[in-house]
Scaffold this motif. Structure first.
Motif, short mmCIF file in Angstrom:
data_model
loop_
_atom_site.label_atom_id
_atom_site.label_comp_id
_atom_site.label_asym_id
_atom_site.label_seq_id
_atom_site.Cartn_x
_atom_site.Cartn_y
_atom_site.Cartn_z
N LEU A 125 -8.40 22.12 -41.81
CA LEU A 125 -7.04 22.29 -42.29
C LEU A 125 -6.08 22.25 -41.10
CD1 LEU A 125 -7.45 25.06 -45.05
CD2 LEU A 125 -7.66 22.57 -45.25
N VAL A 126 -4.95 21.62 -41.32
CA VAL A 126 -3.95 21.49 -40.27
C VAL A 126 -2.59 21.87 -40.86
CG1 VAL A 126 -2.97 19.97 -38.50
CG2 VAL A 126 -5.26 19.49 -39.42
N SER A 127 -1.88 22.71 -40.17
CA SER A 127 -0.62 23.19 -40.70
C SER A 127 0.47 23.02 -39.66
CB SER A 127 -0.78 24.66 -41.06
OG SER A 127 0.28 25.04 -41.86
N SER A 201 2.20 14.60 -49.26
CA SER A 201 3.48 13.94 -48.99
C SER A 201 4.05 13.33 -50.26
CB SER A 201 3.22 12.83 -47.96
OG SER A 201 4.28 11.92 -47.92
N LEU A 202 5.33 13.03 -50.21
CA LEU A 202 5.95 12.30 -51.32
C LEU A 202 6.27 10.87 -50.93
CD1 LEU A 202 8.40 15.09 -52.54
CD2 LEU A 202 6.25 14.41 -53.61
N VAL A 221 -0.58 19.97 -43.96
CA VAL A 221 0.59 20.36 -44.77
C VAL A 221 1.71 20.81 -43.83
CG1 VAL A 221 -0.74 21.02 -46.83
CG2 VAL A 221 -0.18 22.75 -45.11
N GLY A 222 2.94 20.70 -44.33
CA GLY A 222 4.10 20.96 -43.49
C GLY A 222 4.74 22.32 -43.72
N ASN A 223 5.86 22.49 -43.09
CA ASN A 223 6.62 23.73 -43.15
C ASN A 223 7.02 24.09 -44.59
OD1 ASN A 223 9.78 24.63 -43.24
ND2 ASN A 223 8.63 25.78 -41.71
N GLU A 224 7.10 25.39 -44.86
CA GLU A 224 7.38 25.90 -46.20
C GLU A 224 8.66 25.35 -46.82
OE1 GLU A 224 6.37 27.85 -43.69
OE2 GLU A 224 4.93 29.34 -44.40
#
Lengths: 270, 270
Positions: A125-127, A201-202, A221-224
Motif C-alpha cells: 500500500l502506498v499513500s 483515480s478518476l 491513494v492520495g490525500n483525503e
C-alpha cells in the motif's frame, strides 16, 4: 514472578511520567527515536514480531496474565525498564480515559525505502500526503489483512508512530513494513525493480473490477481532500476507478485503499 | 445581494455564539433538535437535497461565491437567520482550527425505521454499536458511493449528528437516510418485508466473493472492538467472511462495510 526489578511510580509529576507523556508529541518522539503503544494484545503482537519494548509500564491492580508475565520477562532480559504505576497515571500517559493495563515504549523502525524487500509480498500500500493518523493506522490494519508487505508514505503524511495511528493499526504497525519517502525518491526506487503502480483515480481510468493487476502491485491513494496530483497519477502504470453511484466523487482514503486492495488480492490469488 | 437581513456578531461571549458552540455536545443537540454542518460544499449538498439551514453563519472576509449567495437567499426566504462573524468566532463554534467560511444549523431528521422506504435502494448499510463518529460518517459516505439507501444504526451507536460524523460523511448525512433502532425493533421491521440480512462474520460464514446476495441487501457490521453478538449473527440470512492473510482477524468496521458493500454492488448489478 519476582517483582524486584520493577520500579514503582506514584506521582503525576515524576520526571518519567512527564517523559512518557511527552511522547504523545511528534517532536519528542523524533528526538528520542521512540514511540508509545498500549494494550496487551498490541504488545503481544509486537513481541511475536520480535519487538521488545525498552520500557514497559503496567497499571497496579491489573488482572494477572501469562502473556504479561512473558512480556515482562523479555523486557527484563533485554535490560529494559519495568514500571508499575496507577491507572490514573497510565491514563495521563496515553491520553485515554479508559487506559489499557499496559503500555510500552518502542524504538522507532528504519523507514527507509532501502530497507524494503519488495519480493516479500504481492501487494504494497502506498499513500500520498495522508493527513489523518486514524486513516494511516487503518491502512496498516488493512495491509495486514490482505497480506500486504507494508505501507509506503509519500510526501508529507501523518506520523505512523503517533498514538492514534498505532492504536488504529491494531498491532499492524509491528507486522507491516513502513517506509517514508518523497515522490521522486519513491519512483526512482520503484523503477529499479519489478512493480506495478496502480492509482485509485478518476482520470483516464479503467474499472477497478477485472483490471490487469500484476505482482508486486503497489496500490496508491492520495490525500483525503485533494486526491493525487495529476502528474503522480500519470506516472502510474494503471489507473482504476470504483463505481460512484451517489453525489460524491470519492471515498475515504483508507476505504478506497481497502476496496482496491481486496480486488487486487482476489486477482493475484486467482 | 442585499445584506440588510444579516446580523453581525463580533463578541465571543455573545449568547448566539454560546448557543451555536453548545451544539457540539450531544445533549444540547438533542434538546434543540438541531445539528451543525460546515463548509460550502456540504451546505450546497444539503440544499440540493432540500435541506435549508435554520441559521447560516458566514465568516467575514470570505471569498464571494454564487452558491453562497443562493444559500443565503434560500435561508432568508425560509425565514431563517443569517449571521456574519469573524473567522475566529466561527472557529470557536465548529471547534476546527481552519474553519470553513460557512456553517449551518439544520433540524435533525426523523430517524425512525417507519420513515425508511426499503424499495428505494438495493443496498442498505446497518451498523451495530458503532462507537466512532468518524467511522459512522465514513459509512454514510461509502453508502452514498455504492448507491445505498441509507444507514441503520442498531443499539447504542455514536451520534450521526455530531460534528465529527457530519464532517466525515462529506455531505452524505444529507443524501443517505438515517434510522436508529434497537436490535429487536430492527429485526421486526426487517421481517415485515423483503430484505436479506448479511453479516460480516467469522462464524459459519461463506466467502464474501461470489456469495448469493439479493436485493434489498442489508449489510451488517458490528462494534469496533467486540464485533457482532453471536445471536445477532445467527439471525442473519447470510454470513460472509473476507480473507484475513495476516495476524489480525478483523478489519476496521467502516472498511469491512465498504469492501462488502462494493462486492454486493457488483453482484446486484451483474
Amino acid at each position: 514472578m519476582s517483582s524486584t526489578h520493577r520500579r514503582e511510580i506514584t506521582g503525576f509529576s515524576n520526571p518519567t511520567v512527564k517523559y512518557l507523556r511527552s511522547l504523545r508529541e511528534k517532536k519528542h518522539r523524533k528526538r528520542e527515536g521512540v514511540f508509545l503503544a498500549e494494550g496487551l494484545r498490541l504488545l503481544t503482537d509486537a513481541r511475536e514480531c520480535g519487538h521488545v519494548p525498552k520500557t514497559l509500564v503496567m497499571a497496579k491492580g491489573r488482572d494477572p496474565h501469562p502473556l504479561l508475565d512473558a512480556l515482562e520477562a523479555d523486557v527484563a532480559a533485554a535490560g529494559g525498564e519495568v514500571i508499575e504505576t496507577s491507572s490514573d497515571i497510565l491514563s495521563k500517559i496515553t491520553g485515554k480515559d479508559n487506559p489499557q493495563a499496559v503500555a510500552g515504549v518502542f524504538a522507532e523502525f528504519d523507514t527507509s525505502l532501502a530497507a524494503l524487500d519488495r519480493s516479500k509480498a504481492k501487494i504494497w500500500l502506498v499513500s500520498q500526503a495522508l493527513r489523518d493518523p486514524g486513516n494511516l493506522g487503518t491502512m496498516l490494519r488493512t495491509g495486514d489483512a490482505v497480506g500486504a508487505g507494508g505501507l509506503i508514505l509519500i510526501d508529507d503524511c501523518a506520523d505512523p508512530f503517533s498514538v492514534e495511528a498505532v492504536r488504529a493499526s491494531m498491532g499492524a504497525v509491528f507486522t507491516q513494513q513502513l517506509a517514508q519517502a518523497g515522490w521522486d525518491e519513491f519512483v526512482d526506487w520503484l523503477r529499479q525493480g519489478d512493480g506495478q503502480l496502480v492509482a485509485a483515480s478518476l482520470r483516464d481510468a479503467v474499472p477497478y473490477r477485472g483490471a490487469p493487476y500484476a505482482a508486486p502491485c503497489f496500490v496508491l491513494v492520495g490525500n483525503e481532500s485533494r486526491g493525487l496530483p495529476e502528474d503522480y497519477e500519470m506516472a502510474c502504470d494503471l489507473r482504476v476507478t470504483m463505481p460512484m453511484k451517489g453525489r460524491a466523487d470519492s471515498l475515504n482514503a483508507a476505504v478506497a485503499a481497502a476496496v482496491l486492495a481486496y480486488e487486487v488480492l482476489d486477482t493475484l490469488e486467482a
